[in-house]
Motif scaffolding. Structure first.
Motif, PDB file in Angstrom:
ATOM      1  N   ARG A  83       0.830  -1.208   0.000  1.00 16.93           N
ATOM      2  CA  ARG A  83       0.000   0.000   0.000  1.00 16.93           C
ATOM      3  C   ARG A  83       0.860   1.252   0.000  1.00 16.93           C
ATOM      4  NH1 ARG A  83      -5.634  -1.127   2.779  1.00 16.93           N
ATOM      5  NH2 ARG A  83      -5.982   1.019   2.162  1.00 16.93           N
ATOM      6  N   ILE A  84       0.521   2.180  -0.867  1.00 19.27           N
ATOM      7  CA  ILE A  84       1.210   3.462  -0.937  1.00 19.27           C
ATOM      8  C   ILE A  84       0.898   4.312   0.285  1.00 19.27           C
ATOM      9  CG2 ILE A  84       1.248   5.665  -2.198  1.00 19.27           C
ATOM     10  CD1 ILE A  84       2.795   3.552  -3.638  1.00 19.27           C
ATOM     11  N   ASP A  85      -0.411   4.414   0.589  1.00 18.44           N
ATOM     12  CA  ASP A  85      -0.845   5.346   1.636  1.00 18.44           C
ATOM     13  C   ASP A  85      -0.491   4.855   3.039  1.00 18.44           C
ATOM     14  OD1 ASP A  85      -2.541   3.221   1.460  1.00 18.44           O
ATOM     15  OD2 ASP A  85      -4.382   4.381   1.682  1.00 18.44           O
ATOM     16  N   THR A  86      -0.099   3.603   3.158  1.00 15.31           N
ATOM     17  CA  THR A  86       0.224   3.051   4.473  1.00 15.31           C
ATOM     18  C   THR A  86       1.708   2.710   4.544  1.00 15.31           C
ATOM     19  OG1 THR A  86      -1.977   2.072   4.478  1.00 15.31           O
ATOM     20  CG2 THR A  86      -0.444   1.274   6.123  1.00 15.31           C
ATOM     21  N   ASP A  87       2.135   1.715   3.761  1.00 17.61           N
ATOM     22  CA  ASP A  87       3.492   1.190   3.885  1.00 17.61           C
ATOM     23  C   ASP A  87       4.541   2.162   3.342  1.00 17.61           C
ATOM     24  OD1 ASP A  87       2.446  -1.327   4.859  1.00 17.61           O
ATOM     25  OD2 ASP A  87       1.788  -1.681   2.803  1.00 17.61           O
ATOM     26  N   VAL A  88       4.340   2.622   2.114  1.00 10.89           N
ATOM     27  CA  VAL A  88       5.324   3.520   1.513  1.00 10.89           C
ATOM     28  C   VAL A  88       5.383   4.827   2.298  1.00 10.89           C
ATOM     29  CG1 VAL A  88       5.918   4.858  -0.546  1.00 10.89           C
ATOM     30  CG2 VAL A  88       5.141   2.478  -0.765  1.00 10.89           C
ATOM     31  N   LYS A  89       4.210   5.339   2.657  1.00 13.28           N
ATOM     32  CA  LYS A  89       4.165   6.593   3.422  1.00 13.28           C
ATOM     33  C   LYS A  89       4.877   6.433   4.768  1.00 13.28           C
ATOM     34  CE  LYS A  89       0.794  10.245   4.309  1.00 13.28           C
ATOM     35  NZ  LYS A  89      -0.648  10.521   4.458  1.00 13.28           N
ATOM     36  N   ALA A  90       4.688   5.273   5.411  1.00 16.94           N
ATOM     37  CA  ALA A  90       5.352   5.013   6.696  1.00 16.94           C
ATOM     38  C   ALA A  90       6.865   5.006   6.507  1.00 16.94           C
ATOM     39  CB  ALA A  90       4.880   3.685   7.273  1.00 16.94           C
ATOM     40  N   GLY A  91       7.329   4.357   5.427  1.00 19.13           N
ATOM     41  CA  GLY A  91       8.764   4.315   5.155  1.00 19.13           C
ATOM     42  C   GLY A  91       9.323   5.719   4.954  1.00 19.13           C
ATOM     43  N   LYS A  92       8.593   6.522   4.192  1.00 15.21           N
ATOM     44  CA  LYS A  92       9.056   7.889   3.934  1.00 15.21           C
ATOM     45  C   LYS A  92       9.076   8.717   5.222  1.00 15.21           C
ATOM     46  CE  LYS A  92       8.399   7.811  -0.859  1.00 15.21           C
ATOM     47  NZ  LYS A  92       9.608   8.083  -1.626  1.00 15.21           N
ATOM     48  N   SER A  93       8.164   8.408   6.148  1.00 22.10           N
ATOM     49  CA  SER A  93       8.075   9.206   7.386  1.00 22.10           C
ATOM     50  C   SER A  93       9.363   9.106   8.200  1.00 22.10           C
ATOM     51  CB  SER A  93       6.881   8.759   8.233  1.00 22.10           C
ATOM     52  OG  SER A  93       7.189   7.566   8.942  1.00 22.10           O
ATOM     53  N   ILE A  94      10.103   7.997   8.031  1.00 22.13           N
ATOM     54  CA  ILE A  94      11.375   7.881   8.756  1.00 22.13           C
ATOM     55  C   ILE A  94      12.573   8.020   7.813  1.00 22.13           C
ATOM     56  CG2 ILE A  94      10.547   6.543  10.739  1.00 22.13           C
ATOM     57  CD1 ILE A  94      11.512   3.998   9.236  1.00 22.13           C
ATOM     58  N   GLY A  95      12.320   8.365   6.558  1.00 19.91           N
ATOM     59  CA  GLY A  95      13.418   8.607   5.625  1.00 19.91           C
ATOM     60  C   GLY A  95      14.095   7.343   5.118  1.00 19.91           C
ATOM     61  N   SER A  96      13.380   6.205   5.166  1.00 20.58           N
ATOM     62  CA  SER A  96      13.950   4.955   4.664  1.00 20.58           C
ATOM     63  C   SER A  96      13.635   4.771   3.185  1.00 20.58           C
ATOM     64  CB  SER A  96      13.373   3.764   5.422  1.00 20.58           C
ATOM     65  OG  SER A  96      13.789   3.761   6.766  1.00 20.58           O
ATOM     66  N   ASP A  97      14.402   3.896   2.519  1.00 19.52           N
ATOM     67  CA  ASP A  97      14.028   3.483   1.176  1.00 19.52           C
ATOM     68  C   ASP A  97      12.806   2.571   1.272  1.00 19.52           C
ATOM     69  OD1 ASP A  97      16.053   4.913   0.111  1.00 19.52           O
ATOM     70  OD2 ASP A  97      17.317   3.197  -0.422  1.00 19.52           O
ATOM     71  N   THR A  98      12.013   2.569   0.203  1.00 19.33           N
ATOM     72  CA  THR A  98      10.753   1.827   0.234  1.00 19.33           C
ATOM     73  C   THR A  98      10.608   0.966  -1.023  1.00 19.33           C
ATOM     74  OG1 THR A  98       9.639   3.689  -0.826  1.00 19.33           O
ATOM     75  CG2 THR A  98       9.529   3.600   1.576  1.00 19.33           C
ATOM     76  N   ALA A  99       9.933  -0.185  -0.849  1.00 24.92           N
ATOM     77  CA  ALA A  99       9.661  -1.045  -1.998  1.00 24.92           C
ATOM     78  C   ALA A  99       8.183  -1.405  -2.008  1.00 24.92           C
ATOM     79  CB  ALA A  99      10.502  -2.316  -1.926  1.00 24.92           C
ATOM     80  N   LEU A 100       7.561  -1.166  -3.156  1.00 25.93           N
ATOM     81  CA  LEU A 100       6.162  -1.542  -3.329  1.00 25.93           C
ATOM     82  C   LEU A 100       6.117  -2.880  -4.050  1.00 25.93           C
ATOM     83  CD1 LEU A 100       3.171  -0.358  -3.164  1.00 25.93           C
ATOM     84  CD2 LEU A 100       3.497   0.227  -5.573  1.00 25.93           C
ATOM     85  N   VAL A 101       5.331  -3.841  -3.481  1.00 28.78           N
ATOM     86  CA  VAL A 101       5.113  -5.107  -4.201  1.00 28.78           C
ATOM     87  C   VAL A 101       3.676  -5.110  -4.723  1.00 28.78           C
ATOM     88  CG1 VAL A 101       6.878  -6.481  -3.038  1.00 28.78           C
ATOM     89  CG2 VAL A 101       4.607  -6.265  -2.001  1.00 28.78           C
ATOM     90  N   LEU A 102       3.492  -5.712  -5.882  1.00 24.27           N
ATOM     91  CA  LEU A 102       2.186  -5.626  -6.565  1.00 24.27           C
ATOM     92  C   LEU A 102       1.311  -6.857  -6.289  1.00 24.27           C
ATOM     93  CD1 LEU A 102       3.415  -4.043  -9.926  1.00 24.27           C
ATOM     94  CD2 LEU A 102       2.403  -2.907  -7.937  1.00 24.27           C
ATOM     95  N   THR A 103       1.507  -7.483  -5.127  1.00 24.17           N
ATOM     96  CA  THR A 103       0.728  -8.680  -4.796  1.00 24.17           C
ATOM     97  C   THR A 103      -0.520  -8.358  -3.984  1.00 24.17           C
ATOM     98  OG1 THR A 103       2.420  -8.927  -3.077  1.00 24.17           O
ATOM     99  CG2 THR A 103       2.507 -10.457  -4.926  1.00 24.17           C
ATOM    100  N   GLY A 104      -0.715  -7.080  -3.630  1.00 23.48           N
ATOM    101  CA  GLY A 104      -1.851  -6.734  -2.772  1.00 23.48           C
ATOM    102  C   GLY A 104      -2.768  -5.731  -3.411  1.00 23.48           C
TER     103      GLY A 104
END
Lengths: 266, 266
Positions: free
Chosen positions: B213-234
């Motif tokens: 999820r962009i609005d949950t997982d990716v956004k959470a990663g960005k909130s701490i300045g980490s790199d993020t990976a989106l998987v298309l299985t969900g």
């Protein structure tokens, strides 16, 4: 200048005619006088739990003479509104029992939760029986395209033991889940007020709208261009008056129904 | 240019590791390879119904080896957050059983509904047992000044038989009734992510945040300045990618966990 003598009055119940099951000061005498002057009375309530017959019982139990034809509940208004839009319809109800009763009386089919797919309308308002299954069924019916109706937007209302969730609190999850806003039928919507005028057979100029809430009763009166009277026996206090925005200033403010009748029907 | 080999990964569960109770394509092999490379794993979930032990059972049942120490649920994060703010506290919980379990484990007192007056915190999220009494008790506790915590803001989530109400739908009535916004502890809040980093003993630069999820997982990663990976299985599909706003573009997009490991840990 002589004040107009309105041929009809549309009154709120809770906070206006009674509070905590007791009549407000002078209400019994005031209502008796209006009747003796042949002023047409219609009690209009946003309470989705009640039927007109329930209302009659409440008023009679505190000594106020009345007849079921003198009441318009939000449940009846919703059932009539749906009928006027689409005739007999399939409705999913997440609201008090008064709504269900009127939907049945007007020939709508009240769906079980597992029949959500058939819903033409989803009706949401104050519901003591709210649960997860209702949230899910309502969500799916709305996503499938059912029309979204709300009884009234009040977020909270005062209860005997403290504040209680209002209809708005039950509508909120569906707004959140679907991003849609309901069509509000109860006060302050003009939908219920137009039904009220039709019931009285009077024009908006001939009636006075009386209630204890600015955001509900006065706003509803203004929506149809009627004169409005605020009584201070319910939620609005004297010290709230300066905070009322100009566009919602009532035509009159009275301490209670008795003072209203004394001044307008001397 | 060689891609960084993150020392730790923080993964979402539903839609990333499994969907509808089955592992996503290649997930078992991918996770096995990460473990063999001694990459530190932490599964972070917004599901307030689960404990880490529940998660272990779920993953083991689909053939994924794991240990309870590799999970951080929103229930545990909330219980820890409250502890770090105020030590052992009195909490009113309107959310799934995982939250209650962790509040007890950390020594908070879980209040009965009729003890709402004592609440230091009101915790709201997905709750299959939602009812009128909970709405009323939560309202009154919040009006009395309890801190308002939310598990996560998702309005809806996909279920086996169709969309289901998300935590946001349970938070909505309390926002409506009080005019207040909760402190969100779960993803995308950095509160849960900071607890996750501490658990891993790694800095934000050393971990990759993985989710569907962009609005949950990716956004959470960005909130701490980490790199993020989106998987298309969900929940996110290939066709959704062009719609992602620039500030939420993930560092990587992969078909599934298997491709992620193949590319980043060859």
């Amino acid at each position: 200048m002589a004040r107009p003598r309105y041929r009809g009055v549309i009154l709120d119940l809770d906070g206006c005619v009674y509070v905590d099951g007791s009549p407000t000061e002078g209400a019994i005498e005031a209502l008796r006088r209006l009747k003796s002057l042949k002023v047409k009375l219609l009690y209009v309530t946003n309470n989705p739990e009640l039927t007109s017959e329930d209302c009659v019982q409440r008023l009679k139990s505190i000594g106020i003479d009345c007849d079921a034809s003198e009441f318009l509940t939000v449940g009846e208004a919703i059932a009539r509104y749906i009928y006027s839009r689409s005739g007999p319809s399939k409705v999913l109800i997440i609201a008090g029992p008064g709504v269900e009763e009127y939907c049945r009386r007007l020939g709508h089919r009240v769906l079980d939760l597992n029949e959500w797919e058939e819903a033409d309308y989803v009706i949401v308002g104050f519901d003591r029986e709210i649960n997860y299954e209702k949230l899910t069924a309502g969500l799916r019916a709305l996503l499938k395209g059912a029309v979204f109706l709300g009884t009234n937007p009040d977020a909270v209302h005062p209860g005997k033991n403290g504040p209680e969730p209002g209809s708005g609190a039950f509508i909120a999850p569906f707004k959140c889940m679907t991003g849609r806003d309901p069509i509000i039928v109860g006060k302050p919507s003009r939908i219920i007020m137009d039904i009220a005028l039709e019931r009285l057979g009077l024009s908006s100029r001939e009636v006075l709208i009386i209630g204890d809430r600015i955001d509900t009763d006065v706003k509803a009166g203004k929506s149809i261009g009627s004169d409005t009277a605020l009584v201070l026996t319910g939620i609005t206090r004297e010290e709230d008056l300066p905070k009322i925005p100009p566009e919602l200033k009532p035509t009159y403010v009275f301490k209670n129904l008795y003072e209203l009748v004394e001044k307008l029907y001397p």
